[in-house]
Design a protein around this motif. Sequence first.
Motif, mmCIF file in Angstrom:
data_model
loop_
_atom_site.group_PDB
_atom_site.id
_atom_site.type_symbol
_atom_site.label_atom_id
_atom_site.label_comp_id
_atom_site.label_asym_id
_atom_site.label_seq_id
_atom_site.Cartn_x
_atom_site.Cartn_y
_atom_site.Cartn_z
ATOM 1 N N MET A 92 -46.280 5.285 -45.352
ATOM 2 C CA MET A 92 -44.848 5.561 -45.405
ATOM 3 C C MET A 92 -44.120 4.780 -46.494
ATOM 4 O O MET A 92 -42.907 4.879 -46.625
ATOM 5 C CB MET A 92 -44.193 5.249 -44.047
ATOM 6 C CG MET A 92 -44.666 6.118 -42.915
ATOM 7 S SD MET A 92 -44.382 7.871 -43.239
ATOM 8 C CE MET A 92 -46.036 8.501 -43.009
ATOM 9 N N GLY A 93 -44.850 3.976 -47.261
ATOM 10 C CA GLY A 93 -44.212 3.214 -48.335
ATOM 11 C C GLY A 93 -43.247 2.164 -47.822
ATOM 12 O O GLY A 93 -42.201 1.909 -48.422
ATOM 13 N N ARG A 109 -38.545 6.842 -42.277
ATOM 14 C CA ARG A 109 -39.945 6.489 -42.552
ATOM 15 C C ARG A 109 -40.526 5.631 -41.431
ATOM 16 O O ARG A 109 -41.686 5.788 -41.068
ATOM 17 C CB ARG A 109 -40.062 5.736 -43.875
ATOM 18 C CG ARG A 109 -39.774 6.580 -45.081
ATOM 19 C CD ARG A 109 -40.136 5.795 -46.299
ATOM 20 N NE ARG A 109 -39.399 6.198 -47.472
ATOM 21 C CZ ARG A 109 -39.654 5.748 -48.675
ATOM 22 N NH1 ARG A 109 -40.619 4.869 -48.866
ATOM 23 N NH2 ARG A 109 -38.961 6.147 -49.709
ATOM 24 N N VAL A 110 -39.712 4.720 -40.881
ATOM 25 C CA VAL A 110 -40.167 3.900 -39.754
ATOM 26 C C VAL A 110 -40.466 4.804 -38.559
ATOM 27 O O VAL A 110 -41.478 4.638 -37.864
ATOM 28 C CB VAL A 110 -39.134 2.815 -39.382
ATOM 29 C CG1 VAL A 110 -39.515 2.110 -38.083
ATOM 30 C CG2 VAL A 110 -38.981 1.802 -40.517
ATOM 31 N N ILE A 169 -36.587 14.071 -51.375
ATOM 32 C CA ILE A 169 -37.783 14.376 -52.156
ATOM 33 C C ILE A 169 -38.931 13.465 -51.740
ATOM 34 O O ILE A 169 -40.063 13.914 -51.533
ATOM 35 C CB ILE A 169 -37.498 14.266 -53.668
ATOM 36 C CG1 ILE A 169 -36.583 15.417 -54.092
ATOM 37 C CG2 ILE A 169 -38.791 14.263 -54.486
ATOM 38 C CD1 ILE A 169 -35.973 15.250 -55.475
ATOM 39 N N GLU A 170 -38.660 12.164 -51.597
ATOM 40 C CA GLU A 170 -39.710 11.204 -51.224
ATOM 41 C C GLU A 170 -40.240 11.483 -49.819
ATOM 42 O O GLU A 170 -41.447 11.462 -49.583
ATOM 43 C CB GLU A 170 -39.192 9.773 -51.331
ATOM 44 C CG GLU A 170 -40.199 8.712 -50.969
ATOM 45 C CD GLU A 170 -41.459 8.702 -51.840
ATOM 46 O OE1 GLU A 170 -42.424 8.046 -51.434
ATOM 47 O OE2 GLU A 170 -41.489 9.347 -52.905
ATOM 48 N N LEU A 171 -39.357 11.783 -48.874
ATOM 49 C CA LEU A 171 -39.806 12.052 -47.512
ATOM 50 C C LEU A 171 -40.619 13.346 -47.455
ATOM 51 O O LEU A 171 -41.628 13.422 -46.764
ATOM 52 C CB LEU A 171 -38.618 12.107 -46.552
ATOM 53 C CG LEU A 171 -38.922 11.822 -45.101
ATOM 54 C CD1 LEU A 171 -39.662 10.499 -44.925
ATOM 55 C CD2 LEU A 171 -37.662 11.801 -44.272
ATOM 56 N N SER A 182 -45.845 15.944 -46.893
ATOM 57 C CA SER A 182 -46.872 16.794 -47.519
ATOM 58 C C SER A 182 -48.196 16.069 -47.650
ATOM 59 O O SER A 182 -49.261 16.687 -47.551
ATOM 60 C CB SER A 182 -46.404 17.264 -48.898
ATOM 61 O OG SER A 182 -45.313 18.143 -48.775
ATOM 62 N N SER A 183 -48.149 14.750 -47.848
ATOM 63 C CA SER A 183 -49.387 13.976 -47.999
ATOM 64 C C SER A 183 -50.203 13.925 -46.713
ATOM 65 O O SER A 183 -51.378 13.562 -46.740
ATOM 66 C CB SER A 183 -49.075 12.546 -48.471
ATOM 67 O OG SER A 183 -48.548 11.760 -47.412
ATOM 68 N N LEU A 184 -49.604 14.278 -45.588
ATOM 69 C CA LEU A 184 -50.303 14.261 -44.303
ATOM 70 C C LEU A 184 -51.178 15.498 -44.114
ATOM 71 O O LEU A 184 -52.011 15.539 -43.214
ATOM 72 C CB LEU A 184 -49.297 14.141 -43.156
ATOM 73 C CG LEU A 184 -48.404 12.901 -43.194
ATOM 74 C CD1 LEU A 184 -47.338 12.980 -42.114
ATOM 75 C CD2 LEU A 184 -49.230 11.639 -43.061
#
Length: 193
Positions: free
Chosen positions: A89-90, A109-110, A138-140, A145-147
């Motif tokens: 989650m950065g 993100r948390v 955009i970041e979220l 998408s990375s999941l």
Amino acid sequence: LIGPNGAGKTSFIRIPTGFWLASEGDVRLDGVSVTRDRFRVQARLGYACEQPKLYADHSVDAFLRFMAELRGLGGARLRAAVGLSIERMGLEPVRRRRIGVLSKGFRQRVALAQALLHDPPLLVVDEPTVGLDPAQQIELRRIISSLRGSHTVLLCTHQLHEAEAICDRVALLDRGRLAGAVIAIHAVGGRIA
């Protein structure tokens, strides 16, 4: 799952997550009935809601450790799960900060990090980008998408461009009813193909 505000998306996902009982029918996750064995189903999914209830006085790290303990993780498994969630989650730059001072984007993100601690096969995410600035949106979306490939993600949104950016398939909900067949989509040059 896409539909306008008030279409019933949040109400719908409260059934497979076990927060509400269906008035008729049943929902199954890997053959397990949410009606008959709600807790077994809940153990196999992660849930991140639109307005997550987080402990504002906890640091990100302390909150995730607490949530991992509630999920039955301990010792090396707990440390590994918390570390992986923070990485995915950065959250490394804010891991020691109090949740109450974080931006809405970092709080989202948390919420996603806690939903992934136990590595569930299904992740349910309700309106994750509402109220975020464009860069955070955009970041979220990139994070969600990375999941792909490691989790099935049920995303609820009213934003068509968000569904295009993230989803492989879309179901349209209108007034609590499925308004059409599930449509396979592939983003090609920013458009549905």
